[in-house]
Write an enzyme that holds these catalytic residues in place. Structure first.
Site, PDB file in Angstrom:
ATOM      1  N   SER A 195       0.893  -0.807  -0.149  1.00 53.36           N
ATOM      2  CA  SER A 195       0.063   0.225  -0.431  1.00 53.36           C
ATOM      3  C   SER A 195       0.700   1.143  -0.526  1.00 53.36           C
ATOM      4  O   SER A 195       2.092   1.411   0.434  1.00 53.36           O
ATOM      5  CB  SER A 195      -0.733  -0.167   1.474  1.00 53.36           C
ATOM      6  OG  SER A 195      -1.114   1.465   1.581  1.00 53.36           O
TER       7      SER A 195
ATOM      8  N   HIS B  33      -1.560  -1.821  -4.119  1.00 54.28           N
ATOM      9  CA  HIS B  33      -2.623  -1.307  -3.221  1.00 54.28           C
ATOM     10  C   HIS B  33      -3.003   0.056  -3.008  1.00 54.28           C
ATOM     11  O   HIS B  33      -2.171   0.506  -2.899  1.00 54.28           O
ATOM     12  CB  HIS B  33      -2.431  -2.511  -2.109  1.00 54.28           C
ATOM     13  CG  HIS B  33      -3.777  -2.108  -0.913  1.00 54.28           C
ATOM     14  ND1 HIS B  33      -5.347  -2.991  -1.188  1.00 54.28           N
ATOM     15  CD2 HIS B  33      -4.370  -1.384  -0.973  1.00 54.28           C
ATOM     16  CE1 HIS B  33      -5.994  -2.515  -0.600  1.00 54.28           C
ATOM     17  NE2 HIS B  33      -5.548  -1.004   0.183  1.00 54.28           N
TER      18      HIS B  33
ATOM     19  N   ASP C 130      -4.947   3.385  -2.201  1.00 57.57           N
ATOM     20  CA  ASP C 130      -5.953   3.901  -0.882  1.00 57.57           C
ATOM     21  C   ASP C 130      -6.538   5.022  -1.743  1.00 57.57           C
ATOM     22  O   ASP C 130      -5.912   5.977  -1.515  1.00 57.57           O
ATOM     23  CB  ASP C 130      -5.885   3.036   0.258  1.00 57.57           C
ATOM     24  CG  ASP C 130      -5.358   2.053   0.951  1.00 57.57           C
ATOM     25  OD1 ASP C 130      -5.975   1.663   0.805  1.00 57.57           O
ATOM     26  OD2 ASP C 130      -3.778   2.177   1.208  1.00 57.57           O
TER      27      ASP C 130
ATOM     28  N   MET D 279      -9.460   7.739  -0.522  1.00 61.11           N
ATOM     29  CA  MET D 279      -9.879   8.266   0.368  1.00 61.11           C
ATOM     30  C   MET D 279     -10.971   9.539   0.245  1.00 61.11           C
ATOM     31  O   MET D 279     -10.067  10.341  -0.460  1.00 61.11           O
ATOM     32  CB  MET D 279      -9.076   8.156   1.748  1.00 61.11           C
ATOM     33  CG  MET D 279      -8.668   7.018   2.331  1.00 61.11           C
ATOM     34  SD  MET D 279      -7.910   7.174   3.671  1.00 61.11           S
ATOM     35  CE  MET D 279      -6.522   5.793   3.915  1.00 61.11           C
TER      36      MET D 279
ATOM     37  N   HIS E 259      -8.624   0.043  -4.126  1.00 67.03           N
ATOM     38  CA  HIS E 259      -9.075   0.097  -2.489  1.00 67.03           C
ATOM     39  C   HIS E 259      -9.807   1.287  -1.774  1.00 67.03           C
ATOM     40  O   HIS E 259      -9.560   2.206  -1.762  1.00 67.03           O
ATOM     41  CB  HIS E 259      -8.962   0.170  -1.775  1.00 67.03           C
ATOM     42  CG  HIS E 259      -9.114  -0.496   0.330  1.00 67.03           C
ATOM     43  ND1 HIS E 259      -8.354   0.120   1.148  1.00 67.03           N
ATOM     44  CD2 HIS E 259      -9.963  -0.344   0.090  1.00 67.03           C
ATOM     45  CE1 HIS E 259      -9.758  -0.600   2.441  1.00 67.03           C
ATOM     46  NE2 HIS E 259     -10.501  -0.168   1.538  1.00 67.03           N
TER      47      HIS E 259
ATOM     48  N   MET F 263     -11.773   3.557   0.108  1.00 67.21           N
ATOM     49  CA  MET F 263     -13.210   4.602   0.732  1.00 67.21           C
ATOM     50  C   MET F 263     -13.371   5.514   0.688  1.00 67.21           C
ATOM     51  O   MET F 263     -12.839   7.200   0.954  1.00 67.21           O
ATOM     52  CB  MET F 263     -11.751   4.434   2.039  1.00 67.21           C
ATOM     53  CG  MET F 263     -11.169   3.115   2.478  1.00 67.21           C
ATOM     54  SD  MET F 263      -9.746   3.141   3.287  1.00 67.21           S
ATOM     55  CE  MET F 263      -8.740   3.086   1.500  1.00 67.21           C
TER      56      MET F 263
ATOM     57  N   MET G 118     -11.487  -5.949   6.555  1.00 68.67           N
ATOM     58  CA  MET G 118     -10.796  -4.960   7.465  1.00 68.67           C
ATOM     59  C   MET G 118      -9.799  -5.040   8.559  1.00 68.67           C
ATOM     60  O   MET G 118     -11.129  -5.884   9.422  1.00 68.67           O
ATOM     61  CB  MET G 118     -10.984  -3.227   8.017  1.00 68.67           C
ATOM     62  CG  MET G 118     -11.482  -2.699   5.833  1.00 68.67           C
ATOM     63  SD  MET G 118      -9.950  -2.521   5.178  1.00 68.67           S
ATOM     64  CE  MET G 118      -9.223  -0.974   6.078  1.00 68.67           C
TER      65      MET G 118
ATOM     66  N   GLY H 199      -8.345   4.075   7.229  1.00 69.74           N
ATOM     67  CA  GLY H 199      -8.624   5.813   7.242  1.00 69.74           C
ATOM     68  C   GLY H 199      -7.260   6.079   7.088  1.00 69.74           C
ATOM     69  O   GLY H 199      -6.332   7.099   6.515  1.00 69.74           O
ATOM     70  N   PHE H 200      -6.462   5.167   8.084  1.00 74.03           N
ATOM     71  CA  PHE H 200      -5.278   5.517   7.939  1.00 74.03           C
ATOM     72  C   PHE H 200      -4.230   4.272   8.162  1.00 74.03           C
ATOM     73  O   PHE H 200      -4.240   3.031   8.215  1.00 74.03           O
ATOM     74  CB  PHE H 200      -4.536   6.292   9.418  1.00 74.03           C
ATOM     75  CG  PHE H 200      -5.542   7.429   9.640  1.00 74.03           C
ATOM     76  CD1 PHE H 200      -5.503   8.953   9.185  1.00 74.03           C
ATOM     77  CD2 PHE H 200      -6.726   7.484  10.256  1.00 74.03           C
ATOM     78  CE1 PHE H 200      -5.516  10.232   9.032  1.00 74.03           C
ATOM     79  CE2 PHE H 200      -7.537   8.837   9.728  1.00 74.03           C
ATOM     80  CZ  PHE H 200      -7.265  10.199   9.464  1.00 74.03           C
ATOM     81  N   GLY H 201      -2.979   3.981   7.596  1.00 75.49           N
ATOM     82  CA  GLY H 201      -1.632   3.593   7.663  1.00 75.49           C
ATOM     83  C   GLY H 201      -1.475   2.651   9.256  1.00 75.49           C
ATOM     84  O   GLY H 201      -1.687   4.581   9.661  1.00 75.49           O
TER      85      GLY H 201
ATOM     86  N   ASP I  10      -6.234  -5.861   4.862  1.00 71.35           N
ATOM     87  CA  ASP I  10      -5.869  -4.741   5.576  1.00 71.35           C
ATOM     88  C   ASP I  10      -6.147  -4.285   6.721  1.00 71.35           C
ATOM     89  O   ASP I  10      -6.882  -3.872   6.707  1.00 71.35           O
ATOM     90  CB  ASP I  10      -6.518  -4.008   3.963  1.00 71.35           C
ATOM     91  CG  ASP I  10      -6.278  -2.625   3.979  1.00 71.35           C
ATOM     92  OD1 ASP I  10      -4.646  -2.580   4.280  1.00 71.35           O
ATOM     93  OD2 ASP I  10      -6.823  -1.700   3.206  1.00 71.35           O
ATOM     94  N   GLY I  11      -4.516  -3.911   6.904  1.00 70.32           N
ATOM     95  CA  GLY I  11      -4.706  -2.940   8.098  1.00 70.32           C
ATOM     96  C   GLY I  11      -3.730  -3.352   9.191  1.00 70.32           C
ATOM     97  O   GLY I  11      -4.227  -4.845   9.377  1.00 70.32           O
ATOM     98  N   GLY I  12      -2.379  -3.408   8.940  1.00 68.61           N
ATOM     99  CA  GLY I  12      -1.505  -3.780  10.586  1.00 68.61           C
ATOM    100  C   GLY I  12      -1.210  -4.789   9.971  1.00 68.61           C
ATOM    101  O   GLY I  12      -0.011  -6.081  11.261  1.00 68.61           O
TER     102      GLY I  12
ATOM    103  N   GLY J  42       1.460  -2.166   4.125  1.00 71.11           N
ATOM    104  CA  GLY J  42       1.900  -0.444   3.974  1.00 71.11           C
ATOM    105  C   GLY J  42       3.284  -0.068   4.699  1.00 71.11           C
ATOM    106  O   GLY J  42       4.155  -0.025   4.112  1.00 71.11           O
TER     107      GLY J  42
HETATM  108  C1  DX5 Z   1      -5.913   1.962   6.362  1.00 69.13           C
HETATM  109  C2  DX5 Z   1      -5.216   1.457   4.319  1.00 69.13           C
HETATM  110  C3  DX5 Z   1      -4.343   0.871   4.553  1.00 69.13           C
HETATM  111  C4  DX5 Z   1      -3.036   1.059   4.905  1.00 69.13           C
HETATM  112  C5  DX5 Z   1      -2.379  -0.625   5.264  1.00 69.13           C
HETATM  113  O1  DX5 Z   1      -7.182   2.518   5.497  1.00 69.13           O
HETATM  114  O2  DX5 Z   1      -7.096   0.956   3.558  1.00 69.13           O
HETATM  115  O3  DX5 Z   1      -4.677  -0.157   3.471  1.00 69.13           O
HETATM  116  O4  DX5 Z   1      -2.295   2.012   4.047  1.00 69.13           O
HETATM  117  O5  DX5 Z   1      -1.475  -0.078   6.453  1.00 69.13           O
HETATM  118  P1  DX5 Z   1      -0.239  -0.476   6.744  1.00 69.13           P
HETATM  119  O6  DX5 Z   1       0.015  -1.874   6.066  1.00 69.13           O
HETATM  120  O7  DX5 Z   1       0.130  -0.008   7.029  1.00 69.13           O
HETATM  121  O8  DX5 Z   1      -1.829  -0.893   8.064  1.00 69.13           O
HETATM  122 ZN    ZN Z   2      -6.488  -0.094   1.624  1.00 65.61          ZN
END
Ligand code: DX5
Ligand code: ZN
Length: 219
Positions: free
Chosen positions: A7, A31, A33, A35, A64, A66, A135, A140-142, A174-176, A196
């Site tokens: 990402s 990927h 994102d 938003m 993706h 959002m 998710m 919203g955030f990485g 997706d996420g963490g 990400g």
């Molecule tokens: C969050 C995004 C993710 C994010 C993942 O809303 O959809 O794709 O970039 O980042 P990491 O892997 O750092 O959690």
């Molecule tokens: Zn994403």
């Protein structure tokens, strides 16, 4: 089949093109994102910027969305050449119509669920899509922490997908995602992993992608 989708959300925009080019040999999909600052409290790539990224990279793009109006916008990303377009079920008034609009332009279709949305909302649509995205953070955030409490939902999705064995449906998280959490998600049944920070905060993103893939494959 295991797929790692880096990402680029938190990649510094000034070095975006070089950074994308540098992982083209090792990533499975890119990927992207998107938003809109309405569906989530953050804004990322405009449609024009997304289009440019899709055109420039040799990687298949995993968009993706959002955004609050996927029923009007999602098909455009398929038309622009994204390999896969994922929209949030929470934002769609007419998911079947949006699924068809994406398919019409030759892209794979994904549907994403926020942490609070139960899998039963997606289950009736599963046979019409190509990917379910569970998710593992609030979108919203990485850089947020992986929600292990989502693994029940991933297991449920895996069971339902396996029951539809006539179709190649991917199960994405997706996420963490990190070297530790990718194994947990893999064990629950995910096969497609967004990462990400685990990729782009690593000293060597290419090595990080390979290591994530190999780690998931050990399960
Ligand atoms: C969050 C995004 C993710 C994010 C993942 O809303 O959809 O794709 O970039 O980042 P990491 O892997 O750092 O959690
Ligand atoms: Zn994403």
């Amino acid at each position: 089949m295991i797929r790692v989708c880096p990402s680029i959300l938190n990649v510094e925009r000034a070095i975006l093109s070089e950074t994308i080019a540098s992982i083209e040999s090792s990533a499975d999909l890119l990927h992207l994102d998107v938003m809109d600052n309405v569906f989530v409290p953050n804004q990322t790539f405009t449609f024009a910027q997304s289009e440019k990224i899709i055109k420039e990279t040799s990687l298949p793009v995993d968009a993706h969305l959002m955004i609050s109006d996927p029923d009007d916008q999602a098909f455009k990303y398929a038309q622009a050449g994204a390999a896969s377009v994922t929209f949030h079920l929470e934002a769609s008034a007419n998911p079947l119509k949006t699924i068809e609009a994406i398919k019409e332009h030759g892209a794979r279709v994904g549907i994403a669920l926020k942490p609070d949305t139960g899998f039963e909302k997606l289950a009736p649509l599963l046979e019409f899509i190509d990917m379910a995205l569970i998710m593992t953070v609030e979108p919203g955030f990485g850089g947020q922490s992986f929600m292990q409490t989502m693994m029940g939902k991933v297991e449920e999705a895996r069971k339902e997908i396996d029951a539809l064995d006539f179709k190649d449906i991917w199960l994405q998280v997706d996420g963490g995602i990190s070297l530790e959490t990718i194994l947990i998600a893999r064990a629950a049944g995910a096969d497609t992993f967004v990462a990400g920070n685990a990729v782009f905060k690593a000293d060597n993103p290419i090595t990080a992608i390979d290591l994530l893939r190999r780690t998931a494959a050990t399960y």
